[in-house]
Design a protein around this motif. Structure first.
Motif, mmCIF file in Angstrom:
data_model
loop_
_atom_site.group_PDB
_atom_site.id
_atom_site.type_symbol
_atom_site.label_atom_id
_atom_site.label_comp_id
_atom_site.label_asym_id
_atom_site.label_seq_id
_atom_site.Cartn_x
_atom_site.Cartn_y
_atom_site.Cartn_z
ATOM 1 N N MET D 1 -15.865 -7.086 14.163
ATOM 2 C CA MET D 1 -14.434 -7.458 14.190
ATOM 3 C C MET D 1 -13.872 -7.388 12.764
ATOM 4 N N PHE D 2 -14.520 -8.111 11.846
ATOM 5 C CA PHE D 2 -13.979 -8.131 10.492
ATOM 6 C C PHE D 2 -14.123 -6.751 9.870
ATOM 7 N N GLU D 3 -15.112 -6.024 10.334
ATOM 8 C CA GLU D 3 -15.353 -4.691 9.774
ATOM 9 C C GLU D 3 -14.156 -3.788 10.065
ATOM 10 N N THR D 4 -13.582 -3.934 11.287
ATOM 11 C CA THR D 4 -12.412 -3.090 11.608
ATOM 12 C C THR D 4 -11.247 -3.479 10.718
ATOM 13 N N PHE D 5 -11.096 -4.778 10.480
ATOM 14 C CA PHE D 5 -10.021 -5.261 9.594
ATOM 15 C C PHE D 5 -10.136 -4.568 8.236
ATOM 16 N N LEU D 6 -11.338 -4.564 7.701
ATOM 17 C CA LEU D 6 -11.542 -3.920 6.386
ATOM 18 C C LEU D 6 -11.301 -2.422 6.485
ATOM 19 N N ALA D 7 -11.716 -1.838 7.617
ATOM 20 C CA ALA D 7 -11.535 -0.385 7.767
ATOM 21 C C ALA D 7 -10.047 -0.033 7.728
ATOM 22 N N ILE D 8 -9.223 -0.867 8.401
ATOM 23 C CA ILE D 8 -7.776 -0.595 8.423
ATOM 24 C C ILE D 8 -7.212 -0.753 7.011
ATOM 25 N N VAL D 9 -7.625 -1.824 6.324
ATOM 26 C CA VAL D 9 -7.093 -2.044 4.971
ATOM 27 C C VAL D 9 -7.494 -0.878 4.078
ATOM 28 N N ARG D 11 -8.323 2.158 4.942
ATOM 29 C CA ARG D 11 -7.632 3.396 5.335
ATOM 30 C C ARG D 11 -6.226 3.420 4.757
ATOM 31 N N ASP D 12 -5.503 2.290 4.909
ATOM 32 C CA ASP D 12 -4.111 2.293 4.445
ATOM 33 C C ASP D 12 -4.032 2.400 2.932
ATOM 34 N N LEU D 13 -5.030 1.796 2.247
ATOM 35 C CA LEU D 13 -5.003 1.903 0.778
ATOM 36 C C LEU D 13 -5.257 3.347 0.346
ATOM 37 N N ILE D 14 -6.205 3.999 1.027
ATOM 38 C CA ILE D 14 -6.479 5.425 0.699
ATOM 39 C C ILE D 14 -5.208 6.235 0.928
ATOM 40 N N LEU D 15 -4.552 5.954 2.065
ATOM 41 C CA LEU D 15 -3.329 6.710 2.369
ATOM 42 C C LEU D 15 -2.276 6.466 1.289
ATOM 43 N N ALA D 16 -2.174 5.184 0.859
ATOM 44 C CA ALA D 16 -1.146 4.869 -0.148
ATOM 45 C C ALA D 16 -1.484 5.578 -1.454
ATOM 46 N N MET D 17 -2.790 5.593 -1.786
ATOM 47 C CA MET D 17 -3.179 6.254 -3.059
ATOM 48 C C MET D 17 -2.821 7.729 -2.996
ATOM 49 N N ARG D 18 -2.960 8.319 -1.836
ATOM 50 C CA ARG D 18 -2.686 9.777 -1.739
ATOM 51 C C ARG D 18 -1.190 10.030 -1.778
ATOM 52 N N ALA D 101 -2.709 -4.459 3.571
ATOM 53 C CA ALA D 101 -2.678 -3.234 2.753
ATOM 54 C C ALA D 101 -1.255 -2.983 2.261
ATOM 55 N N HIS D 102 -0.286 -3.202 3.174
ATOM 56 C CA HIS D 102 1.121 -2.965 2.815
ATOM 57 C C HIS D 102 1.516 -3.882 1.667
ATOM 58 N N TRP D 103 1.062 -5.150 1.706
ATOM 59 C CA TRP D 103 1.422 -6.076 0.633
ATOM 60 C C TRP D 103 0.784 -5.642 -0.684
ATOM 61 N N LEU D 104 -0.497 -5.233 -0.605
ATOM 62 C CA LEU D 104 -1.192 -4.820 -1.835
ATOM 63 C C LEU D 104 -0.455 -3.657 -2.502
ATOM 64 N N VAL D 105 0.142 -2.807 -1.649
ATOM 65 C CA VAL D 105 0.770 -1.595 -2.196
ATOM 66 C C VAL D 105 2.205 -1.877 -2.637
ATOM 67 N N THR D 106 2.924 -2.737 -1.883
ATOM 68 C CA THR D 106 4.356 -2.913 -2.221
ATOM 69 C C THR D 106 4.653 -4.318 -2.756
ATOM 70 N N GLY D 107 3.927 -5.326 -2.315
ATOM 71 C CA GLY D 107 4.257 -6.696 -2.722
ATOM 72 C C GLY D 107 3.666 -7.037 -4.068
ATOM 73 N N LEU D 108 2.380 -6.749 -4.230
ATOM 74 C CA LEU D 108 1.679 -7.124 -5.475
ATOM 75 C C LEU D 108 2.336 -6.503 -6.710
ATOM 76 N N PRO D 109 2.705 -5.199 -6.670
ATOM 77 C CA PRO D 109 3.353 -4.642 -7.866
ATOM 78 C C PRO D 109 4.594 -5.436 -8.283
ATOM 79 N N LEU D 110 5.320 -5.976 -7.270
ATOM 80 C CA LEU D 110 6.518 -6.758 -7.619
ATOM 81 C C LEU D 110 6.095 -7.994 -8.417
ATOM 82 N N VAL D 111 5.007 -8.615 -7.950
ATOM 83 C CA VAL D 111 4.553 -9.842 -8.616
ATOM 84 C C VAL D 111 4.162 -9.521 -10.058
ATOM 85 N N LEU D 112 3.476 -8.390 -10.229
ATOM 86 C CA LEU D 112 2.994 -8.043 -11.580
ATOM 87 C C LEU D 112 4.160 -7.651 -12.493
#
Lengths: 211, 249, 56, 222
Positions: D1-9, D11-18, D101-112
């Protein structure tokens, strides 16, 4: 064992089909045909649980699929018109993420092997964006090789596939049926499938199921 | 017990609900006219002049009633929407859709009367008072609900998407109200909030109650009429609608 | 209390009648809009029924 | 279960990096909006210092709304969302993965980025510290609540504007407690009360928002 009882689906305010009942058990193939807009895709999406029918009951092993939810979706793989492939990911990454979603742990070389058998040798680590429509379809279908799901729901799986891929897919479907699996598919090409248990279901135009 | 459930579900089908609603509308319209008539008479001729705010305070009879209705309708809307989502009964979903415009109307009226009351009392048309600000946010919630439902063509998806939004909204209303309250006291301290006004005499309480009941009866009549329109629009190619309306012309 | 006094509302006339007036106005406009909507859908159903009759 | 959660995160981070440009556009929007206010209001430091918390927070709110468009839209278009719905894992967990993943890509940069903008408004050190803490607590809540709006308006024309109309009223408590905390700290009242409320809202939305968003997705994908 799948049972569908008096199913009715409405799209917009058009009643696509009503009082539709049929059943499908292990080792059987259900071939769904009807002209465009007769509700084939809607029926498939209802069967796999994506869409809630307005009337009727869909039962898997005697229990309604709404109650089963996760147990049921574990047994089903649905490949629709849209492949579910991310263009920015490579074929390998796509296959592994889709398998993880299916609850199947797929190692690196299992993925290579599956892509190889589906005829994508040499394209494994390219972003799927550069692949042709037929190759993308193959990536989506590669899931079937590794998947243990009993019930395959394939919406026009043969579109955009070349001769070799079509015969390969046919063989994969035959093996699945022989091992007791169930397949429900639609296709417009005249494709000779298995000799064994083939059920036909016509939708639209006097859509009374002759199953 | 089962008989009661059966007839409840009988009413939930559009075909049986439509004539029933039709029969109820005249009664509620009459009730609304009478109640509002009495309420207006009391507002102007029975309620004494307020020693501090003079005649201007009479606006309270309309303002508080409509503000209360705007909150009440949103909760009722969320309840109907929730019912429609859980029991998949189409009429309850239509009721939610029918309630929204009337709720939005009452919210606008509450803001309008609040502003007109604020002007003579505090010299400004708009006071960032906790209640008025929450009322403004409630208007946004109504507009969001209406905009979402009109953006979706498929009626079933519009009902269920609206239902989820209404339920999320109704859960958020207390949080929004509490945070606005906190925000208001932090920044302005205890300014005279719109609702305190003069102490409530019993006559005034009665007038306000009657006016609110009048608004309530009006709301039911209008909403039932709108739900009948929605039923006709959605069931226009069913046989019972054609028999009913087809032969009219 | 003469009519003029009544309308003056102790100097708050504009605000009082502005509030009550708009409230009652909207409570008249809304039902009228509904009646228009009802007539429109009835006309449409009737037209569809006639078209169906024409087809058969 | 948690493994799928990590897989989605993952995947989305890889997509965002690309597609790094998407991430930067949100960040630039945030910076530009914050930098516009002095041009509109005037360079007077006292007023700027006064409005700084509100301006940075409203800009963060708008940037989060802007970013919501991408949350489900691409997956909906290429059919990946359907496969997520059919996955035998609880959908709300997958939604949580996507929002994380969405927050890591769009929310965190705002905080920094916020401290840099805070300096632009001459915020005190305390003010900057609390600004970062409140944004760290607030932006995930914005993404979570926004996910419900994004799921509801999936595939609708004019969906981008509609999401903001639906979601902004629901994010007002986050704005009030977020900006309020910074202001309370600057004025010496201490922002602890506000921050605890903000944390409470975050916990509430962490639990309820994925459930509501999952239900909304099932309705929208139908």
């Amino acid at each position: 064992m799948l049972e569908v009882v008096d199913l009715e689906c409405v799209r917009g305010d058009r009643k696509l089909f009503t009082q539709l009942s049929f059943s499908l058990s292990g080792g059987e193939l259900l071939y769904l045909y009807g002209q465009n807009g007769s509700g084939k895709t809607t029926l498939m999406r209802a069967i796999c649980g994506l869409l809630q029918p307005t009337e009727g009951e869909i039962r898997w092993e005697g229990e309604s699929i709404r109650e089963l939810s996760d147990e049921y979706t574990r047994e089903v793989v649905y490949i629709g018109h849209k492949n579910g492939i991310k263009d920015d990911l490579t074929a390998l990454e796509n296959l592994r993420i889709l398998s993880t979603l299916d609850g199947v742990h797929m190692s690196e070389d299992q993925a290579w092997d599956a892509l190889d058998r589906i005829g994508l040798r040499g394209f494994e680590d390219l972003p799927t964006q550069v692949l042709s429509q037929g190759q993308k379809r193959r990536v989506a279908l590669a899931r079937l090789l590794a998947h243990q799901a009993k019930f395959w729901i394939l919406d026009e799986p043969f579109t955009a596939l070349d001769k070799a891929a079509v015969s390969l897919l046919q063989q994969v479907i035959r093996d699945h049926l022989d091992s007791g699996g169930m397949v429900m598919l639609t296709t417009h090409q005249e494709v000779k499938l298995t000799e064994g248990q083939v059920k036909q279901l016509q939708l639209g135009g006097g859509g009374q199921a002759d199953v | 017990m089962s008989s009661r459930i059966v007839n409840w579900f009988k009413f939930s089908s559009p075909a049986t609900f439509y004539p029933l609603a039709g029969r109820m509308i005249p009664w509620f319209t009459a009730a609304a006219v009478i109640l509002l008539g009495v309420g207006l008479y009391m507002s102007f001729f029975v309620a004494p002049t307020d020693y501090k705010q003079g005649e201007g305070y009479r606006i309270i009879f309309v303002h508080v009633g409509t503000a209360w209705m705007s909150m009440f309708i949103y909760v009722v809307m969320a309840a109907w929407a929730g019912l429609g989502l859980v029991f998949n009964t189409r009429v309850s979903a239509m009721m939610a859709t029918a309630l929204a415009p009337t709720g939005a109307m009452f919210t606008f009226v509450a803001l309008w009367t609040g502003a007109l009351w604020g002007k003579p009392m505090w010299g400004t048309w708009w006071v960032w008072d906790a209640r008025l600000t929450s009322e403004l946010i409630l208007l946004f919630l109504y507009l969001g609900f209406i905009a979402l439902q009109s953006a979706i063509d498929e009626p079933r998806r519009a009902d269920r998407a609206g239902a989820i939004l209404a339920l999320v909204g109704v859960v958020n209303i207390p949080i929004i109200y509490y945070s606005v309250q906190w925000w208001n006291t932090l920044h302005q301290g205890a300014t005279v909030s719109v609702s305190q006004g003069s102490s409530m005499g019993t006559v005034m309480l009665w007038t306000m109650l009657i006016m609110t009941l009048g608004f309530w009866a009006y709301a039911i009549a209008v909403v039932l009429a709108r739900v009948r329109c929605i039923i006709l629009e959605r069931e226009r190619d069913t046989t019972w609608v054609n028999e009913l309306e087809g032969g009219v012309r | 209390m003469s009519a003029a006094e009544f309308f003056a509302m102790g100097g708050y006339g504009f605000y009082v009648w502005g509030s009550f007036g708009v409230t009652l106005l909207l409570m008249v406009v809304e039902p009228m809009l509904l009646k228009g909507r009802r007539r429109a859908i009835q006309k449409r159903i009737a037209r569809m029924a006639r078209a169906k009759v024409g087809e058969r | 279960m948690f493994e799928t959660f990590l897989a989605i995160v993952r995947r989305d981070l890889i997509l965002a990096m690309r597609r790094r440009s998407d991430m930067l556009t949100i960040l630039f929007f945030f910076v530009i909006v914050v930098s516009l206010f002095p041009l509109g209001i005037g360079p007077e430091m006292n007023t700027l210092r006064l409005i700084a918390p509100g301006v940075v927070w409203v800009a963060a709110l708008l940037a989060s709304m802007l970013a919501l468009e991408r949350l489900f839209a691409i997956d909906y278009a290429d059919g990946a969302l359907e496969q997520m719905l059919l996955a035998p894992q609880p959908l709300s967990l997958l939604v949580l993965g996507k929002v994380a993943a969405h927050w890591l890509v769009t929310g965190l940069p705002l905080v920094l980025m916020a401290p840099v903008l805070g300096i632009q408004y001459d915020l005190s050190l305390d003010g900057l510290r609390v600004l970062v803490i409140t944004l760290l607590l607030g932006t995930p809540a914005l993404s979570l609540i926004g996910a419900i709006g994004a799921a509801l308006t999936l595939g609708l024309r004019g969906g981008g504007v509609l999401v903001s109309l639906l979601v902004l009223p629901l994010t007002i408590p986050v704005l009030i407690f977020g900006a309020g905390a910074v202001e309370a700290t600057i004025s010496g009242l201490g922002g602890e009360g506000h921050m605890s409320m903000l944390a409470a809202i975050l916990v509430l939305s962490l639990f309820f928002a994925p459930l509501a968003a999952a239900a909304a997705l099932r309705v929208s994908v139908e």
